[in-house]
Design an enzyme around this catalytic site. Structure first.
Site, PDB file in Angstrom:
ATOM      1  N   LYS A  39      15.049 -45.851 -63.201  1.00 18.49           N
ATOM      2  CA  LYS A  39      15.200 -44.665 -64.045  1.00 18.49           C
ATOM      3  C   LYS A  39      15.302 -43.413 -63.174  1.00 18.49           C
ATOM      4  O   LYS A  39      14.602 -43.298 -62.162  1.00 18.49           O
ATOM      5  CB  LYS A  39      13.973 -44.587 -64.975  1.00 18.49           C
ATOM      6  CG  LYS A  39      13.949 -43.423 -65.962  1.00 18.49           C
ATOM      7  CD  LYS A  39      12.695 -43.537 -66.822  1.00 18.49           C
ATOM      8  CE  LYS A  39      12.608 -42.464 -67.890  1.00 18.49           C
ATOM      9  NZ  LYS A  39      11.461 -42.698 -68.799  1.00 18.49           N
ATOM     10  N   SER A  59       8.185 -44.882 -73.860  1.00 20.25           N
ATOM     11  CA  SER A  59       9.520 -44.894 -73.265  1.00 20.25           C
ATOM     12  C   SER A  59       9.936 -46.178 -72.567  1.00 20.25           C
ATOM     13  O   SER A  59      11.077 -46.308 -72.143  1.00 20.25           O
ATOM     14  CB  SER A  59       9.660 -43.723 -72.295  1.00 20.25           C
ATOM     15  OG  SER A  59       9.656 -42.515 -72.999  1.00 20.25           O
ATOM     16  N   SER A 116      12.580 -43.069 -73.424  1.00 21.94           N
ATOM     17  CA  SER A 116      13.531 -42.330 -72.610  1.00 21.94           C
ATOM     18  C   SER A 116      14.110 -43.175 -71.473  1.00 21.94           C
ATOM     19  O   SER A 116      15.029 -42.743 -70.788  1.00 21.94           O
ATOM     20  CB  SER A 116      12.857 -41.082 -72.036  1.00 21.94           C
ATOM     21  OG  SER A 116      11.770 -41.430 -71.189  1.00 21.94           O
TER      22      SER A 116
END
Length: 433
Positions: free
Chosen positions: A36, A137, A113
């Site tokens: 990420k 997330s 996310s």
């Protein structure tokens, strides 16, 4: 519409090979992973999901320890993945870099996310990926993309070199398609000793949590109950009402209960209050972390994100001490409920992933239910794994198991033990549906 070969999962691609090692048999040898874009990688700008952030920050001077750990264990990094701006959403839509395509359901959101990290695993572009989970997330995109997602105990994995969102809740989590890979990555990141699996002492299924589902409850609980009966015996399965237990054992929540509609059909009042406490403390910590930058740069933020950031920047210190009391009391209450080797089984989210570009007001009830469920691990600091449970109406659904803080190895072992049996039970349920 043609599907991009990488499903829009990556913000940048590169190859980062493991350092030379005298041992050819490292635990993650031969596996690929993605990261990420919230983790520092030396020489790369950490973009935090927003071009204005990337434009105003210099390349990282070192690599986050969590990334280094999996590299040293033999895995190869193939790039950085798209994420929701400033990690402030559970949807997975990004107006700047595009929304990664959900490989299970292309017309649905991938979840955020850590959207790109989940999509990269779900689309079989990598063997595993790293994400972060503050409010949900990792767990949410794992559920929406039909893969395994692990949120470890709070502070169990180093968050050094990871842009903070809200430190009271931030965790480094990971995704995989297979429980063996999920566990291998966990053994590396958590430095777990090699031990025999332990039989769970109890598996608690709270009826009220499953009543928040938009799909039939049995679709999730039956496969779990039958698998547990087969492997461990039915005597360890207990049914309960979690909301009542939380109400009676977390007195500090009374400050937040006054704003909750007690009679609402879509609501568990004490868990809705728990979610309010979590989100208030999250807003307050986000403000302390990022107000200076937001005020100086005035970044271009997507629709839902800009509202949330604006709200966070207006947060005061009022009730922040109460939030911290809630955390302590809830941790103690849940520890007492589960004991050393108890498991809490809940839906990860209230149902299948919502459609792309659904109006945010239409998602309010879904989001409120989701945060009631997600706040259980968030506020307690317990570890949680989201396990795919097949499809309902051709859309991915999941169940989550939680264990006490520090029992991450026990939980990873349990997933590995249960997984094949769950798949069998899901196949039986899908045939008869």
């Amino acid at each position: 519409m043609a599907m991009a070969p990488d499903y829009g999962a990556f913000v940048s691609k590169f190859i980062l090979k493991p350092p030379p090692s005298p041992s050819p048999l490292l635990p993650l040898t031969g596996l690929t992973f993605a990261v990420k874009d919230i983790f520092d990688i030396e020489g790369h700008v950490t973009g935090f999901g927003n071009p204005d952030w990337a434009r105003t920050h210099v390349p990282a001077s070192s690599t986050a320890p969590a990334v280094l750990d999996v590299l040293k264990a033999g895995a190869t990094c193939v790039g950085k993945t798209v994420m929701d701006e400033m990690a402030y959403s559970i949807n997975g839509e990004n107006k700047h870099y595009g929304t990664p395509r959900n490989p299970c359901a292309p017309d649905r959101v991938p979840g955020g996310s850590s959207s790109g990290s989940a999509v990269a695993v779900g689309a079989m572009l990598v063997d595993f990926s790293l994400g972060t989970d503050t409010g949900g997330s990792v767990r949410v995109p794992a559920s929406y993309c039909g893969i395994l997602g692990f949120r470890p105990s709070h502070n169990a994995v180093s968050t050094v070199g990871v842009i903070p969102m809200a430190q009271s809740f931030d965790t480094v989590g990971w995704f995989a398609r297979e429980p063996s890979v999920l566990k291998q990555v966990g053994c590396v990141l958590l430095e777990l000793p090699d031990e025999d699996p332990i039989r769970p002492s109890q598996i608690i299924i709270p009826r009220d949590c499953f009543q928040l589902l938009s799909i039939p409850t049995e679709r999730l609980t039956q496969a779990l109950v039958r698998s547990v009966e087969k492997l461990h015996g039915g005597d360890i399965i207990k049914h309960s009402v979690l909301g009542d237990y939380v109400r009676d054992n977390v007195p500090a929540l009374s400050s937040f209960r006054s704003e909750i509609n007690e009679d609402h059909v879509n609501n568990i009042p004490s868990l809705a209050a728990l979610s309010s406490a979590m989100r208030l403390l999250q807003r307050y910590e986000f403000k302390n972390n990022h107000k200076e930058w937001v005020s100086a740069v005035n970044p271009d933020l997507g629709p839902g994100i800009s509202d949330r950031v604006r709200e966070a920047l207006q947060t005061t210190e009022e009730n922040i001490d109460v939030c911290r009391s809630v955390k302590k009391e809830f941790h103690a209450a849940l520890t007492s409920l589960l004991g050393d080797f108890g498991i809490l089984a809940i839906p990860t989210v209230p149902g299948p992933p919502p459609k792309l570009q659904t109006d945010s007001s239409a998602l309010e009830v879904f989001r409120a239910k989701a945060f009631s469920l997600l706040s259980i691990a968030g506020v307690s600091g317990f570890c949680q794994v989201s396990i795919p449970m097949g499809l309902h109406d051709n859309l991915p659904i999941s169940i989550s198991l939680l264990a006490k803080r520090g029992a991450d190895g026990f939980l990873l072992d349990l997933v590995e033990t249960l997984y094949e049996s769950l798949k069998e039970q899901i196949a039986i349920a899908e045939k008869s549906a």
